[in-house]
Every structure is written in structure tokens, then in C-alpha cells.
Design a protein around this motif. Structure first.
Motif, PDB file in Angstrom:
ATOM      1  N   LEU A 304      79.045  61.787  23.999  1.00 30.07           N
ATOM      2  CA  LEU A 304      80.319  61.875  23.290  1.00 30.07           C
ATOM      3  C   LEU A 304      80.480  63.239  22.626  1.00 30.07           C
ATOM      4  O   LEU A 304      81.549  63.861  22.686  1.00 30.07           O
ATOM      5  CB  LEU A 304      80.392  60.764  22.244  1.00 30.07           C
ATOM      6  CG  LEU A 304      81.659  60.663  21.405  1.00 30.07           C
ATOM      7  CD1 LEU A 304      82.852  60.321  22.291  1.00 30.07           C
ATOM      8  CD2 LEU A 304      81.494  59.615  20.314  1.00 30.07           C
ATOM      9  N   THR A 305      79.406  63.744  22.014  1.00 29.91           N
ATOM     10  CA  THR A 305      79.458  65.048  21.363  1.00 29.91           C
ATOM     11  C   THR A 305      79.711  66.165  22.363  1.00 29.91           C
ATOM     12  O   THR A 305      80.501  67.081  22.116  1.00 29.91           O
ATOM     13  CB  THR A 305      78.133  65.319  20.621  1.00 29.91           C
ATOM     14  OG1 THR A 305      77.946  64.322  19.615  1.00 29.91           O
ATOM     15  CG2 THR A 305      78.135  66.693  19.975  1.00 29.91           C
ATOM     16  N   THR A 307      81.000  65.947  25.533  1.00 27.12           N
ATOM     17  CA  THR A 307      82.159  65.848  26.428  1.00 27.12           C
ATOM     18  C   THR A 307      83.441  65.394  25.743  1.00 27.12           C
ATOM     19  O   THR A 307      84.526  65.554  26.300  1.00 27.12           O
ATOM     20  CB  THR A 307      81.881  64.855  27.573  1.00 27.12           C
ATOM     21  OG1 THR A 307      81.809  63.524  27.043  1.00 27.12           O
ATOM     22  CG2 THR A 307      80.581  65.200  28.291  1.00 27.12           C
ATOM     23  N   GLY A 308      83.311  64.824  24.539  1.00 27.45           N
ATOM     24  CA  GLY A 308      84.489  64.334  23.846  1.00 27.45           C
ATOM     25  C   GLY A 308      84.935  62.959  24.278  1.00 27.45           C
ATOM     26  O   GLY A 308      86.018  62.502  23.907  1.00 27.45           O
ATOM     27  N   ARG A 309      84.132  62.245  25.037  1.00 25.26           N
ATOM     28  CA  ARG A 309      84.504  60.899  25.461  1.00 25.26           C
ATOM     29  C   ARG A 309      83.238  60.085  25.728  1.00 25.26           C
ATOM     30  O   ARG A 309      82.141  60.625  25.808  1.00 25.26           O
ATOM     31  CB  ARG A 309      85.367  60.933  26.726  1.00 25.26           C
ATOM     32  CG  ARG A 309      84.661  61.457  27.938  1.00 25.26           C
ATOM     33  CD  ARG A 309      85.610  61.565  29.121  1.00 25.26           C
ATOM     34  NE  ARG A 309      84.899  62.003  30.287  1.00 25.26           N
ATOM     35  CZ  ARG A 309      84.521  63.257  30.512  1.00 25.26           C
ATOM     36  NH1 ARG A 309      84.830  64.194  29.637  1.00 25.26           N
ATOM     37  NH2 ARG A 309      83.859  63.577  31.592  1.00 25.26           N
ATOM     38  N   GLU A 310      83.421  58.794  25.890  1.00 22.21           N
ATOM     39  CA  GLU A 310      82.299  57.929  26.198  1.00 22.21           C
ATOM     40  C   GLU A 310      81.939  58.033  27.670  1.00 22.21           C
ATOM     41  O   GLU A 310      82.762  58.402  28.508  1.00 22.21           O
ATOM     42  CB  GLU A 310      82.633  56.486  25.852  1.00 22.21           C
ATOM     43  CG  GLU A 310      82.694  56.231  24.353  1.00 22.21           C
ATOM     44  CD  GLU A 310      82.703  54.755  24.057  1.00 22.21           C
ATOM     45  OE1 GLU A 310      81.737  54.279  23.425  1.00 22.21           O
ATOM     46  OE2 GLU A 310      83.660  54.075  24.447  1.00 22.21           O
ATOM     47  N   LEU A 311      80.699  57.659  27.973  1.00 22.94           N
ATOM     48  CA  LEU A 311      80.194  57.840  29.330  1.00 22.94           C
ATOM     49  C   LEU A 311      80.967  57.056  30.357  1.00 22.94           C
ATOM     50  O   LEU A 311      81.239  57.530  31.455  1.00 22.94           O
ATOM     51  CB  LEU A 311      78.716  57.435  29.374  1.00 22.94           C
ATOM     52  CG  LEU A 311      78.022  57.580  30.728  1.00 22.94           C
ATOM     53  CD1 LEU A 311      78.040  59.025  31.184  1.00 22.94           C
ATOM     54  CD2 LEU A 311      76.602  57.071  30.651  1.00 22.94           C
ATOM     55  N   ARG A 312      81.342  55.835  30.052  1.00 28.68           N
ATOM     56  CA  ARG A 312      81.935  54.969  31.058  1.00 28.68           C
ATOM     57  C   ARG A 312      83.456  54.887  30.952  1.00 28.68           C
ATOM     58  O   ARG A 312      84.071  53.915  31.335  1.00 28.68           O
ATOM     59  CB  ARG A 312      81.322  53.566  30.975  1.00 28.68           C
ATOM     60  CG  ARG A 312      79.964  53.511  31.651  1.00 28.68           C
ATOM     61  CD  ARG A 312      79.275  52.196  31.419  1.00 28.68           C
ATOM     62  NE  ARG A 312      78.499  52.223  30.190  1.00 28.68           N
ATOM     63  CZ  ARG A 312      77.739  51.218  29.790  1.00 28.68           C
ATOM     64  NH1 ARG A 312      77.664  50.130  30.485  1.00 28.68           N
ATOM     65  NH2 ARG A 312      77.061  51.310  28.669  1.00 28.68           N
TER      66      ARG A 312
END
Length: 332
Positions: A304-305, A307-312
Motif C-alpha cells: 500500500l505504501t 503503490t498507493g493501493r491494496e494488492l488485490r
């Protein structure tokens, strides 16, 4: 002049330098470089469409890169693909067993393809069926197996010719939680017993906490790598997952904490790493939220840190879909 094929350590099972792969105008791999030491449990972590499968298919000699070099156990993958294949076992994401044959027949056929001597083949089949707890089903037709049993048989088959490196592309997709845990237990046992390097791609982030090394790939780039502990210490954050009572509260949270991430369940994800955050947050918003959960630094928060989003949060990118379609076309 030094031959570029020797520019790597003999203690490295895999060396990749500046790999590039395109599907038309889409850049699937963007100058990817990484090393995997011998006898390592290595995970390539990223969302669907990040380039995981493309990278694995290049290392398994299924695809040719558009640039860069790769070595497996000291063998240049592009220049000596047949030799490279002798050093690897592969379990693909899509099932590849012949379900009309028995477990024994699937393994025996694989051993014959790899020219495993008859005595070694029979002994290896017995050992591997016992290892994956399928010896009682050796003569059962594979179409009667559960998904977890089929995956265990695929792992046994991939090891019959005694490879030095085992690749598994999303090995637990479609399995229930108990079967997934069982697969990882088998893999850990295999590595310890066989001095094996295991490479796993996955988007189940909780599965790689016990790996020796993790590389995070996104948009075709390696954006971080190291042990899970190292990644969490360098990039992980404590976060708060908040479910506000109404849109007005959601707007107030955004105004107070800036751009927030939204989880798949609709909760808002807030950086909670500041000292005293919990007390200050609850004092200001406690009566205006339905639920709050505080998460310690994890590989999920690392992703998250970075890429700014959750993995899935994403589905497969178009270039991965087109690449899979092209490979199916070549096989048909």
C-alpha cells in the motif's frame, strides 16, 4: 574479454538482468533485474497483471524476452534453453495433468519424457507420492481427485527429474484455506529435504510471510525486495481501517487526513503510524464511525505504501490477457 555468461555468483540459483518484454505497445516487463540465492524460498509478489507470469514464463523458456539476460543455475536461458529446462520443475497456474491417467501414470510419463532411468523413476515415484501423501491413490484416475490433491500431484511430478529450481505460478489459486496451508507445508518440507530453490508467484500476501526473500513487482517493475522483515521495517506502516457512519464523516476524514485509500470492503485506510494516533483519532471521530481496526506493519501495508493501493484491487491487465491468449494459440 570476460564472457557475460559467467558474470554471476555460483551461489545464485537465478540471475536476471534488465529483462524487457512487450505485448504490442504494452510493456509487460520494464528492465527487471533480480537475484535468487541457492536453497531459497523466494516469492514474487504482485497483483494480477503486474508481470509475474510473464517473468516466470521467460525463466521457464516458454517466452523469449525482448531485451536483457537470465540465468538458471549458471545456464543462460536464451542461449541454452534445453539445458536450462533440465534444472527446473514447473507447476503452472492452470492445471496440466492428464486426468484420464492415474497418479502413477502421470508421474511415469513425465519421468520418461525427461529420460529418468527406470529404477530411478520407480523409486522417485514412490518417494514423491509418499511425500505429498498420495501413495494410497497411486492407481486412482486423476479426474476423481480434489483440487488440492491434483496440485500436490503436480508438485510431485515437477520434482521427479530432480530439478534444482522449482517454479510455482499461483499454486494455491482456487484452493480452500486448509489446502492452501497444506501446499505451503509441503513446499517447506521439500526445500529442507532436497536443497531446493523454490520460486512462487502469488497475490495472496499472507502466504509469503515465511519466505526468505520477497520481490514486489508492479507495472512490470521490481519496486522493492528483501526479506519480509526488512520490507516491513523499511516500508511498512501501521494503518487504521475505518468505516464511517455516513458520507459527511467520510468527507471529514478526507479533509483531516488527506487522500485516503479505500479498501475492497469499502473501509477507508489511514496512516496510523504517528505517535498517539489512536487516542487523538478516537477523541475526534470515535462517535462518528461504525468500526475501526488497527493493523500493524505488514507486507500488505508495504504494498500500500509503495503503490498507493491494496494488492488485490486490480484484475489482470490487457497485456497479460493477450499474452495468455497468444500462448494458447501457439499450443492449439
Amino acid at each position: 574479454m570476460t564472457d557475460i555468461e559467467t558474470l554471476h555468483s555460483p551461489t545464485d540459483a537465478i540471475v536476471v538482468t534488465d529483462l524487457v518484454k512487450r505485448y504490442g505497445r504494452m510493456l509487460a516487463l520494464d528492465s527487471v533485474s533480480l537475484t535468487v540465492p541457492n536453497n531459497t524460498m523466494f516469492a514474487l509478489l504482485g497483483p494480477n497483471g503486474a508481470g509475474k507470469t510473464t517473468l516466470i514464463h521467460i525463466l521457464c523458456t516458454i517466452l523469449q524476452p525482448d531485451g536483457g539476460q537470465a540465468w538458471l543455475a549458471g545456464t543462460n536461458v536464451q542461449k541454452q534453453p534445453l539445458k536450462a529446462r533440465q534444472n527446473i520443475g514447473v507447476v503452472f497456474q492452470e492445471p496440466s495433468l492428464d486426468d484420464r491417467l492415474t497418479a502413477y501414470e502421470n508421474l511415469d510419463f513425465h519421468g520418461r519424457v525427461y529420460n529418468v532411468k527406470s529404477a530411478d523413476r520407480k523409486r522417485g515415484i514412490d518417494e514423491l507420492l509418499a511425500l505429498v501423501e498420495l501413495e494410497d491413490w497411486r492407481h486412482a484416475v486423476v479426474r476423481t481427485f480434489s483440487s488440492g490433491m491434483k496440485r500436490r500431484l503436480e508438485i510431485a511430478r515437477a520434482l521427479l527429474h530432480s530439478p534444482r529450481i522449482l517454479f510455482l505460478d499461483e499454486p494455491t489459486v482456487g484452493l480452500d484455506a486448509q489446502s492452501r496451508a497444506g501446499i505451503w507445508a509441503y513446499l517447506d518440507t521439500l526445500r529442507k529435504q532436497r536443497d531446493l530453490t523454490i520460486v512462487v508467484t502469488t497475490h495472496y500476501i499472507e502466504e509469503v510471510e515465511n519466505c526468505d526473500k520477497v520481490s514486489i513487482i508492479d507495472h512490470g517493475k521490481i519496486i522493492a525486495d528483501g526479506s519480509p522483515l526488512h520490507l516491513k521495517s523499511q516500508h511498512g506502516k501501521e494503518t487504521a481501517r475505518v468505516i464511517p457512519r455516513d458520507a459527511e464523516t467520510a468527507a471529514a476524514l478526507t479533509a483531516r487526513y488527506g487522500a485516503l485509500q479505500t479498501a475492497k470492503d469499502g473501509s477507508l485506510i489511514i496512516d496510523a503510524s504517528a505517535p498517539g494516533f489512536a487516542d487523538a483519532f478516537l477523541a475526534e471521530f470515535g462517535s462518528r464511525i461504525r468500526q475501526v481496526a488497527f493493523d500493524k506493519p505488514s507486507l500488505e501495508s508495504v504494498f500500500l505504501t509503495l503503490t498507493g493501493r491494496e494488492l488485490r484491487d486490480r484484475t489482470a491487465d490487457e497485456h497479460e490477457k493477450r499474452g495468455a491468449a497468444a500462448r494458447r494459440g501457439r499450443r492449439s
